[in-house]
Scaffold this motif. Structure first.
Motif, PDB file in Angstrom:
ATOM      1  N   VAL A  53      39.174  46.645  91.900  1.00 25.85           N
ATOM      2  CA  VAL A  53      40.123  47.511  92.595  1.00 25.85           C
ATOM      3  C   VAL A  53      40.882  46.685  93.640  1.00 25.85           C
ATOM      4  O   VAL A  53      40.276  46.064  94.512  1.00 25.85           O
ATOM      5  N   SER A  54      42.210  46.681  93.538  1.00 28.30           N
ATOM      6  CA  SER A  54      43.044  45.995  94.534  1.00 28.30           C
ATOM      7  C   SER A  54      42.850  46.653  95.907  1.00 28.30           C
ATOM      8  O   SER A  54      42.290  47.741  95.992  1.00 28.30           O
ATOM      9  N   PRO A  55      43.333  46.042  97.005  1.00 28.20           N
ATOM     10  CA  PRO A  55      42.932  46.461  98.359  1.00 28.20           C
ATOM     11  C   PRO A  55      43.090  47.950  98.684  1.00 28.20           C
ATOM     12  O   PRO A  55      44.115  48.556  98.378  1.00 28.20           O
ATOM     13  N   ILE A  56      42.048  48.485  99.311  1.00 28.46           N
ATOM     14  CA  ILE A  56      42.012  49.910  99.688  1.00 28.46           C
ATOM     15  C   ILE A  56      41.733  50.055 101.188  1.00 28.46           C
ATOM     16  O   ILE A  56      41.466  51.141 101.673  1.00 28.46           O
ATOM     17  N   TYR A  57      41.829  48.951 101.925  1.00 28.69           N
ATOM     18  CA  TYR A  57      41.488  48.940 103.351  1.00 28.69           C
ATOM     19  C   TYR A  57      42.623  49.511 104.201  1.00 28.69           C
ATOM     20  O   TYR A  57      43.777  49.532 103.764  1.00 28.69           O
ATOM     21  N   PRO A  58      42.307  49.913 105.456  1.00 32.69           N
ATOM     22  CA  PRO A  58      43.380  50.306 106.380  1.00 32.69           C
ATOM     23  C   PRO A  58      44.413  49.180 106.498  1.00 32.69           C
ATOM     24  O   PRO A  58      44.056  47.999 106.605  1.00 32.69           O
TER      25      PRO A  58
END
Length: 532
Positions: A53-58
């Motif tokens: 999964v590509s970035p899901i961060y704030p």
């Protein structure tokens, strides 16, 4: 090597989910974690064993999540930490693995670390980033350029120094020579590993250390005006420095404290430099991403020679890997055409090593033209005359014939193609001749046959536009013959006669045919033959 010694990431295949575009569960037009959960049964059916999964961060989303403001959170656009925990649980419940994107080279300029670093020259975190005085004439410290256009140096009025950013000015590079930075990032890794994630794909791994002397990069004598401005110089001193391998080895050390976790490195380098990222005694990245099927010209001679060179260059105990698509490059169908894209899929899934599949490639999804006033990607916005936007390869997954292809009940963040009612999962699942049916059968065969997922690779010499090789394990041998052109061609290997049965073909009407000796190949044709 015996079967039981192969780990999950050697035997399986990775599927990249670009979360904004996979499935929207709440109608805001942007994909999210709950959306991914809704579609896990499809991935399981397809035969996927690991989901990246590509970035899901704030993130302020200056570069769509690759500018992180908190490494230990979830962006509200994608959901909550509870949603993430559920995703991890549901992935594991289906006997699949979850790989997260890790972006350790740079942070957002809104990350608390950078806010502190920028606050004054004597802040304890000043040295967490790369700050430099201007030259005597007030200009940038050197000639390094940013990947997304312009200088890689940004002037800071308040502290009267420049900071370095390899990408956007909103993405300042961390100073990986600082042990405090190293420890902080290793803590981030442990946070997610303790949660149970199965590995990381490390963004721009080869960028992580820069030349200590900040020497000028040499000019690129082969630069063409249509290329990105970044390519005006050769990044000899701003990327791939010798000390980066010490950092990768330290990251691997963190991973080794956990069972069977995988470290994948994003690295765009020639083969001889790429393979150094396996590290001393294979204590570097498990899989330094091999992008040759994305970057090389699509012809049999070029690919054959590079495949053989790569096979020969992998260190003892190292494991190969292959990629034909990702969120940064045009889709395979747009690069090589619809007919060759099936051949490319067969190549990806029969070569020795771990394949990574980009969402939608199994449907034959193409790049979608995005009008200039709808472009979102900073690479496209910063160099509008170069036509370098990555948006066309990031459009929503095409699930069914309903409005917005079943991706969202709202307005999708990027438009869908006009043909989505024909090119989608629902329609293709029912059509035995479709792209998806072909991929489904190919993946199933690959996963059932040890020769195809862990077997040896044996090159086969061919003429013209054909690429051929054998995969073998114990008594089983498969011959793969691919025609990388649109014209018919003849496979007639010298001094050897192959006998067997076609068990999978890009044109399924050819399946079950017996072959012996000379094979007449149609244009855009791929055959997978079980040898007697």
């Amino acid at each position: 090597m015996k079967d039981q010694q192969y780990l999950w990431w050697q035997k399986g295949l990775v599927y990249q989910v670009y979360p904004r575009s996979f499935q929207d569960s709440d109608g805001d037009g942007v994909g999210d974690l709950k959306g991914i959960i809704q579609r896990l049964d499809y991935l399981k059916w397809l035969g996927i064993t690991a989901v990246w999964v590509s970035p899901i961060y704030p993130s302020p989303m200056a570069d769509y999540g690759y500018d992180i403001s908190d490494y230990q959170g979830i962006h509200p656009l994608f959901g909550t930490m509870e949603d993430f925990d559920q995703l991890l649980e549901e992935v594991h419940k289906r006997d699949m693995k979850l790989i997260l994107d890790l972006v350790p080279n740079h942070t957002s300029n809104e990350h608390p670390w950078f806010l502190e670093s920028r606050s004054s020259r004597n802040n304890p975190k000043r040295d967490w980033y790369i700050w430099e005085d201007p030259k005597e004439d007030g200009s940038e410290p050197n000639n390094w350029l940013a990947v997304f256009g312009g200088s890689a140096w940004e002037w800071d009025e308040k502290t009267e120094q420049y900071y370095y950013h390899a990408f956007l000015k909103e993405q300042p590079d961390l100073n990986w020579r600082n042990p405090e930075v190293q420890q902080a990032m290793f803590e981030v890794m442990r946070f997610w590993l303790d949660k149970g994630v199965d590995g990381f794909r490390v963004d721009v791994m080869w960028h992580m250390i820069k030349d200590k002397q900040l020497r000028d990069n040499p000019p690129n004598p082969n630069y063409q005006p249509q290329q990105s401005t970044y390519e005006q110089v050769i990044p000899a001193y701003s990327t791939d420095q010798p000390e980066v391998h010490d950092i990768v080895a330290m990251m691997r050390e963190v991973m080794n404290k956990y069972d069977e976790r995988v470290l994948i490195g994003e690295i765009y380098l020639p083969i001889h430099r790429l393979v150094t990222y396996y590290g001393q005694d294979n204590q570097g990245a498990h899989l330094p991403f091999n992008f040759m099927l994305i970057t090389l010209d699509w012809n049999a001679r070029t690919l054959t020679s590079h495949i053989d060179e790569y096979e020969a260059a992998i260190p003892e105990g190292g494991w190969p890997n292959w990629v034909i698509g990702n969120h940064d490059k045009p889709r395979i169908t747009s690069r090589v055409g619809q007919a060759q894209a099936k051949v490319a899929g067969m190549l990806l899934l029969t070569l020795r090593g771990t394949p990574t599949l980009y969402y939608g490639d199994e449907l034959g999804m193409r790049d979608v033209p995005i009008p200039p006033d709808e472009v979102q990607d900073p690479q496209g916005l910063n160099m509008p005359d170069k036509n370098l936007s990555r948006d066309p390869a990031r459009t929503p997954m095409q699930w069914d014939t309903s409005e917005n292809a079943g991706f969202t009940s709202g307005k999708p963040w990027l438009r869908l193609p006009a043909n989505y009612k024909r090119v989608n999962v629902e329609v293709q699942k029912e059509d035995p001749y479709s792209f998806l049916s072909f991929y489904h059968r190919l993946i199933k065969l690959r996963q059932e046959e040890p020769a195809l997922h862990v077997g040896d690779y044996v090159p086969v010499v061919t003429d013209g536009p054909l690429l051929a090789f054998i995969r073998e394990h114990e008594e089983k041998r498969f011959l793969i013959v691919l025609n990388l052109s649109h014209k018919p061609s003849i496979f007639s290997p010298k001094n050897i006669s192959y006998k067997g049965k076609v068990i999978l073909a890009t044109e399924s009407d050819l399946e079950n045919n017996r072959i012996e000796g000379v094979i007449t190949m149609g244009g855009d044709e791929g055959l997978l033959i079980q040898l007697d």
